[in-house]
Design an enzyme around this catalytic site. Sequence first.
Site, PDB file in Angstrom:
ATOM      1  N   LYS A  74     -10.456  -5.737   1.506  1.00 15.31           N
ATOM      2  CA  LYS A  74      -9.907  -6.877   2.255  1.00 15.31           C
ATOM      3  C   LYS A  74     -10.840  -7.268   3.398  1.00 15.31           C
ATOM      4  CE  LYS A  74      -4.859  -6.670   1.861  1.00 15.31           C
ATOM      5  NZ  LYS A  74      -3.641  -6.344   2.627  1.00 15.31           N
TER       6      LYS A  74
ATOM      7  N   ARG B 175      -7.682   3.788  -7.870  1.00 16.91           N
ATOM      8  CA  ARG B 175      -7.619   2.350  -7.639  1.00 16.91           C
ATOM      9  C   ARG B 175      -8.619   1.641  -8.553  1.00 16.91           C
ATOM     10  NH1 ARG B 175     -10.505   1.848  -1.663  1.00 16.91           N
ATOM     11  NH2 ARG B 175     -12.517   2.719  -2.265  1.00 16.91           N
TER      12      ARG B 175
ATOM     13  N   GLU C  14       0.429  -4.568   3.053  1.00 15.48           N
ATOM     14  CA  GLU C  14       0.389  -4.993   4.453  1.00 15.48           C
ATOM     15  C   GLU C  14       0.090  -6.490   4.461  1.00 15.48           C
ATOM     16  OE1 GLU C  14      -1.882  -4.156   8.708  1.00 15.48           O
ATOM     17  OE2 GLU C  14      -2.459  -2.981   6.950  1.00 15.48           O
TER      18      GLU C  14
END
Length: 552
Positions: free
Chosen positions: A267, A257, A33
């Site tokens: 983020k 992850r 994104e």
Amino acid sequence: MTEEKSLNFLEEIIENDLKAGKYKSIITRFPPEPNGYLHMGHAKSICLNFGLALKYGGKTNLRFDDTNPVTEETEYVESIKNDIQWLGFQWAEELYASDYFEKLYAFAVMLIKKDLAYVDDSSSEEIAKQKGTPTQPGTNSPFRSRSVEENLTLFADMRAGKYKDGEKVLRAKVDMAHINMHMRDPLMYRIKHAHHHRTANNWCIYPMYDFAHGQSDSIETITHSICTLEFIPHRELYDWFIKNLEIYPSHQYEFARLNMTYTVMSKRKLLQLVNEKHVAGWDDPRMPTLSGVRRRGYTPKSIREFCEKIGVAKRENLIDVGLLEFCVREDLNKISQRRMVVFDPLKVVITNYPDGKSETLTSEDNTEDANAGHREVPFSKEIYIEQEDFMEVAPKKYFRLAPGQMVRLKSAYIIKCDEVIKDVSGKITELRCSYIPESKSGSDTSGINVKGTIHWVSIPHAVKIETRLYDRLFKVENLGEAEGDFKEYLNPDSLQVQVAYAEPAITSAKESERYQFLRKGYFALDPDSSKDKFIFNRTVTLRDMWAKEAKK
């Protein structure tokens, strides 16, 4: 004979699929994104998606998940593209979820016509209550029973901009008692009157991630849609949309992850550090962003090697940042040009060296690379050495400089300390030494053997530089277990700025090159540098200093 490396679980799946003839070739995608800069967690995903496609002769698309116009910017799109190419990968096609807005809208209309989607006037609070809890079933929305015709009209009116933000949403009609909370009539579209970085003001309704993602995979015929573990609960909905739309059956697979010690990979938290000015920006060399580690001096090869070493797992774990630093050191040791730089200078006057004379010596550019060549290093009567390389009262096995003791100057001569000069306060200000003319490196005929070698810089030729000594941004190992505000654990010593004195070869430094300051660490030229001011970032120390601290 080298032992064959075992396959990870994704490689096993792909090999079985190819053997079974399920696909002629594989297609993966990296779907960021564009609402921030990529970090080391993304590096793992990039290496995995692109690496699998390269290994099995497939291709990887770069697809921007640009379905939220409020947070997305072209700046982030460009930074993401730069980071991927810097890591050494090239995508087959550059795509955007916004490329499919018209097609996704048509998919939504198709589900409405099948009576599998409806327009809901409930507020976000009401919808949250309707969802129930993991142990209690939800309740149907009072708008769930609207007719297909009414829903088609309302959805068209939503697109036409007849309603305000939050006034209506489109929901899938699945099962409000489903054990998986994501299947309890999830949102498909919401109203957002906001400018989009690519479609401008053409749309005021935008698809939710769960409706855009799987359908975009299907449109691109992605064979293996690889996500992180938090998307496991979303997989059932991913499959439900594809099945009911009767489109290409992409399939989602999940891996763990990257979680790393002394680091945050969120983020949202990284944005907080930037906005609150705890760091100088997204590319601050202490940040785990790819632009940050690039500025710090990390190499693409070392990051790819790190991602290879940590492997692909199905279970979350915490990776020691020391492994990343090890990979960086391994690569930098092979490619870095050597330079002599003194950080804490102590003046040495070589009393028997002729006044006004200087000579040019040569030194190896990289002791690990036979083809690296040599550089010229000026030598004169007055030099700087490090304060730590002299002791007035030295223990028995101290092999550096001390009164009456000899040491070799790197690529130069053997010197002997004859006299220590102090100021009125008793502080040592200067050493007076003599040199052995026959002891020149490369042509030593003195017959004298010394155990210690130290680096130095000729004072008349020294170049003053600024060094930025970066360290870990946080002082606790596992921030996931830390209580309270994560910013309470910021390391106050994560940056120290220090003036140093370098040999003149430093003036030819380039941002693309890497340097080992002898016995001090690995450094990279910072973009803030100019021809009048050289700034170097410490990439990593020569050894793991944190491991030493942990043993104390």
